[in-house]
Motif scaffolding. Sequence first.
Motif, PDB file in Angstrom:
ATOM      1  N   ARG A 286       0.176   7.060  -7.536  1.00  0.00           N
ATOM      2  CA  ARG A 286       1.545   7.578  -7.493  1.00  0.00           C
ATOM      3  C   ARG A 286       2.421   6.740  -6.569  1.00  0.00           C
ATOM      4  NH1 ARG A 286      -0.327  13.101  -5.146  1.00  0.00           N
ATOM      5  NH2 ARG A 286      -1.526  11.505  -4.034  1.00  0.00           N
ATOM      6  N   GLY A 287       1.795   5.975  -5.705  1.00  0.00           N
ATOM      7  CA  GLY A 287       2.516   5.144  -4.760  1.00  0.00           C
ATOM      8  C   GLY A 287       1.529   4.310  -3.973  1.00  0.00           C
ATOM      9  N   ALA A 288       2.059   3.477  -3.079  1.00  0.00           N
ATOM     10  CA  ALA A 288       1.206   2.558  -2.321  1.00  0.00           C
ATOM     11  C   ALA A 288       0.166   3.290  -1.477  1.00  0.00           C
ATOM     12  CB  ALA A 288       2.074   1.677  -1.428  1.00  0.00           C
ATOM     13  N   GLN A 289       0.510   4.480  -0.991  1.00  0.00           N
ATOM     14  CA  GLN A 289      -0.433   5.189  -0.129  1.00  0.00           C
ATOM     15  C   GLN A 289      -1.719   5.554  -0.879  1.00  0.00           C
ATOM     16  OE1 GLN A 289       0.166   5.501   3.218  1.00  0.00           O
ATOM     17  NE2 GLN A 289      -2.015   6.005   3.210  1.00  0.00           N
ATOM     18  N   ASP A 290      -1.619   5.823  -2.175  1.00  0.00           N
ATOM     19  CA  ASP A 290      -2.829   6.092  -2.960  1.00  0.00           C
ATOM     20  C   ASP A 290      -3.743   4.870  -2.989  1.00  0.00           C
ATOM     21  OD1 ASP A 290      -2.183   8.717  -3.609  1.00  0.00           O
ATOM     22  OD2 ASP A 290      -1.140   8.163  -5.456  1.00  0.00           O
ATOM     23  N   VAL A 291      -3.140   3.694  -3.075  1.00  0.00           N
ATOM     24  CA  VAL A 291      -3.922   2.452  -3.065  1.00  0.00           C
ATOM     25  C   VAL A 291      -4.565   2.246  -1.700  1.00  0.00           C
ATOM     26  CG1 VAL A 291      -3.852  -0.045  -3.426  1.00  0.00           C
ATOM     27  CG2 VAL A 291      -2.360   1.455  -4.778  1.00  0.00           C
ATOM     28  N   ILE A 292      -3.783   2.446  -0.648  1.00  0.00           N
ATOM     29  CA  ILE A 292      -4.294   2.262   0.715  1.00  0.00           C
ATOM     30  C   ILE A 292      -5.386   3.270   1.022  1.00  0.00           C
ATOM     31  CG2 ILE A 292      -3.657   2.331   3.163  1.00  0.00           C
ATOM     32  CD1 ILE A 292      -0.837   1.385   2.251  1.00  0.00           C
ATOM     33  N   ASP A 293      -5.203   4.510   0.567  1.00  0.00           N
ATOM     34  CA  ASP A 293      -6.225   5.533   0.801  1.00  0.00           C
ATOM     35  C   ASP A 293      -7.538   5.147   0.132  1.00  0.00           C
ATOM     36  OD1 ASP A 293      -4.452   7.033   2.260  1.00  0.00           O
ATOM     37  OD2 ASP A 293      -3.964   8.425   0.633  1.00  0.00           O
ATOM     38  N   HIS A 294      -7.451   4.514  -1.018  1.00  0.00           N
ATOM     39  CA  HIS A 294      -8.665   4.144  -1.749  1.00  0.00           C
ATOM     40  C   HIS A 294      -9.323   2.884  -1.188  1.00  0.00           C
ATOM     41  CE1 HIS A 294     -11.482   3.757  -5.070  1.00  0.00           C
ATOM     42  NE2 HIS A 294     -11.069   2.515  -5.247  1.00  0.00           N
ATOM     43  N   LEU A 295      -8.515   1.862  -0.900  1.00  0.00           N
ATOM     44  CA  LEU A 295      -9.058   0.583  -0.456  1.00  0.00           C
ATOM     45  C   LEU A 295      -9.240   0.495   1.055  1.00  0.00           C
ATOM     46  CD1 LEU A 295      -6.999  -1.910  -2.674  1.00  0.00           C
ATOM     47  CD2 LEU A 295      -9.291  -0.994  -3.097  1.00  0.00           C
ATOM     48  N   GLY A 296      -8.483   1.308   1.779  1.00  0.00           N
ATOM     49  CA  GLY A 296      -8.466   1.183   3.229  1.00  0.00           C
ATOM     50  C   GLY A 296      -7.358   0.236   3.648  1.00  0.00           C
ATOM     51  N   ALA A 297      -6.762   0.500   4.791  1.00  0.00           N
ATOM     52  CA  ALA A 297      -5.666  -0.329   5.267  1.00  0.00           C
ATOM     53  C   ALA A 297      -6.198  -1.653   5.812  1.00  0.00           C
ATOM     54  CB  ALA A 297      -4.893   0.411   6.359  1.00  0.00           C
ATOM     55  N   PRO A 298      -5.484  -2.750   5.592  1.00  0.00           N
ATOM     56  CA  PRO A 298      -5.876  -4.023   6.192  1.00  0.00           C
ATOM     57  C   PRO A 298      -5.901  -3.917   7.714  1.00  0.00           C
ATOM     58  CG  PRO A 298      -4.224  -4.365   4.498  1.00  0.00           C
ATOM     59  CD  PRO A 298      -4.316  -2.882   4.715  1.00  0.00           C
ATOM     60  N   GLY A 299      -6.544  -4.883   8.368  1.00  0.00           N
ATOM     61  CA  GLY A 299      -6.717  -4.827   9.823  1.00  0.00           C
ATOM     62  C   GLY A 299      -5.424  -4.641  10.582  1.00  0.00           C
ATOM     63  N   ALA A 300      -4.430  -5.456  10.288  1.00  0.00           N
ATOM     64  CA  ALA A 300      -3.136  -5.323  10.963  1.00  0.00           C
ATOM     65  C   ALA A 300      -2.123  -4.914   9.923  1.00  0.00           C
ATOM     66  CB  ALA A 300      -2.729  -6.656  11.595  1.00  0.00           C
ATOM     67  N   THR A 301      -1.631  -3.712  10.014  1.00  0.00           N
ATOM     68  CA  THR A 301      -0.740  -3.189   8.978  1.00  0.00           C
ATOM     69  C   THR A 301       0.626  -2.894   9.538  1.00  0.00           C
ATOM     70  OG1 THR A 301      -1.378  -0.900   9.416  1.00  0.00           O
ATOM     71  CG2 THR A 301      -2.657  -2.109   7.768  1.00  0.00           C
ATOM     72  N   THR A 302       1.581  -2.926   8.648  1.00  0.00           N
ATOM     73  CA  THR A 302       2.936  -2.489   8.949  1.00  0.00           C
ATOM     74  C   THR A 302       3.147  -1.179   8.219  1.00  0.00           C
ATOM     75  OG1 THR A 302       3.657  -4.773   9.076  1.00  0.00           O
ATOM     76  CG2 THR A 302       5.376  -3.111   8.804  1.00  0.00           C
ATOM     77  N   GLU A 303       3.826  -0.227   8.872  1.00  0.00           N
ATOM     78  CA  GLU A 303       4.049   1.080   8.255  1.00  0.00           C
ATOM     79  C   GLU A 303       4.804   0.921   6.947  1.00  0.00           C
ATOM     80  OE1 GLU A 303       3.603   5.149   8.003  1.00  0.00           O
ATOM     81  OE2 GLU A 303       2.793   3.768   9.461  1.00  0.00           O
ATOM     82  N   PRO A 304       4.269   1.390   5.825  1.00  0.00           N
ATOM     83  CA  PRO A 304       4.989   1.248   4.558  1.00  0.00           C
ATOM     84  C   PRO A 304       6.277   2.050   4.556  1.00  0.00           C
ATOM     85  CG  PRO A 304       2.718   1.989   4.204  1.00  0.00           C
ATOM     86  CD  PRO A 304       2.991   2.058   5.664  1.00  0.00           C
ATOM     87  N   ALA A 305       7.218   1.609   3.748  1.00  0.00           N
ATOM     88  CA  ALA A 305       8.453   2.362   3.602  1.00  0.00           C
ATOM     89  C   ALA A 305       8.152   3.705   2.963  1.00  0.00           C
ATOM     90  CB  ALA A 305       9.434   1.578   2.723  1.00  0.00           C
ATOM     91  N   PRO A 306       8.923   4.778   3.293  1.00  0.00           N
ATOM     92  CA  PRO A 306       8.664   6.091   2.711  1.00  0.00           C
ATOM     93  C   PRO A 306       8.817   6.066   1.202  1.00  0.00           C
ATOM     94  CG  PRO A 306      10.804   6.028   3.810  1.00  0.00           C
ATOM     95  CD  PRO A 306      10.091   4.764   4.178  1.00  0.00           C
ATOM     96  N   GLU A 307       7.983   6.872   0.537  1.00  0.00           N
ATOM     97  CA  GLU A 307       8.039   6.937  -0.918  1.00  0.00           C
ATOM     98  C   GLU A 307       9.381   7.510  -1.369  1.00  0.00           C
ATOM     99  OE1 GLU A 307       5.954   5.918  -3.151  1.00  0.00           O
ATOM    100  OE2 GLU A 307       4.502   5.168  -1.688  1.00  0.00           O
TER     101      GLU A 307
END
Length: 393
Positions: A286-307
């Motif tokens: 549904r959005g990038a957070q679903d991808v991040i939740d599944h794959l895990g966040a990269p080591g150094a991440t920037t807060e994604p823009a709100p959906e």
Amino acid sequence: MTENDSSSTHPPLPPTTEDDRILRLRLLRSRRVGPATYRRLMREHGTADAALAALPEVARAAGVTDYQPCPEGVARAELRAGHAAGARLVFEGDADFPKLLSEIDDAPVMLWMVGRADLLARPLVALVGARNASSLGTRMARKLAADLGAAGFTVVSGLARGIDTAAHSAALDTGTVAVVAGGVDGVYPPQNAALSKKIGEQGLRLSDQPMGQYPKARHFAARNRIISGMAQATIVVEAAAKSGSLITARTALDQGRDVLAVPGHPFDARAAGCNMLIRDGAILVRGAQDVIDHLGAPGATTEPAPELPLHCPEPHTPAVSPPTPSPPGNRTLRETALLHDDILARLGPAPMAEDHLIRSLGVPPTAVAPLLVDLELDGKVVRQAGGLLARVV
């Protein structure tokens, strides 16, 4: 001498000298030698020089007479063309060769690269979809690519029209890789010339094809295999039931990669492939957070823009500027037909606000309004309550 030979799990060491690179390029460009045969010959003979010397006898044993390996001049000419285009030749085993790509069966032996190879060191996600994407599909692709890039992923796609273009454009500032079907010095499709140039400057273009090679039908399957093979996951935004994007997703599964898909309206043929993938077990996105939740966040991440909900204005992302349309009174029949087609391509069975359609077209409202009336009278578009438009399917 065929390409059915199994490849070694330990690829040959990378070339250490310019002469060695030329010899290996000659071996790979020789007739009827592909990645699997190249690796077999290197295992059996130890060096590219010895493999080239043995090729005529190997070909004779396979029933091919008067066989000649690729001439040295051809390999040197390709290297000169690559250097003139600002490209680098990277062999498997080199530090810049994509790590995940080297793990797949029948991985390419070498790649031509233009741009920032450092982007390959970050987690890679592939984002693919329909060439005739809807407006909602391209918006979703832009949003996903921008947010995944902000989270620390490098976005990989194929530089095609539609979803690929939207993904590359939105990820230019954070990092994007374009895998092209022809030579890395060419541009296909022609309308993506400006975007291709920007990717070469800010991102990375790569290909396993010779310099100057115009893409042919068989090259696209190989390109798709590289796209899915170098990424840890493939996300499909829009895809028909029988499409190249769906083939890429199936290839990703065969390679042991994750497949994710954005659902679409059941009446929209462009969503049929994605809905089938989800039915068969792909992760719903549904959005990038679903991808991040599944794959895990990269080591150094920037807060994604709100959906953003789908009815919100689109975020600003870099894109190839459309040509300025002629005024309605001066528009040719061909321009009118093209705008008709563009409107229908952006609409689907799911209702869409008229102002959002106009904004995505990039033309004045006065130019769109009479065309919408024409399409309504033709029964191709239906207007619903609240100023919403939908395509009749």
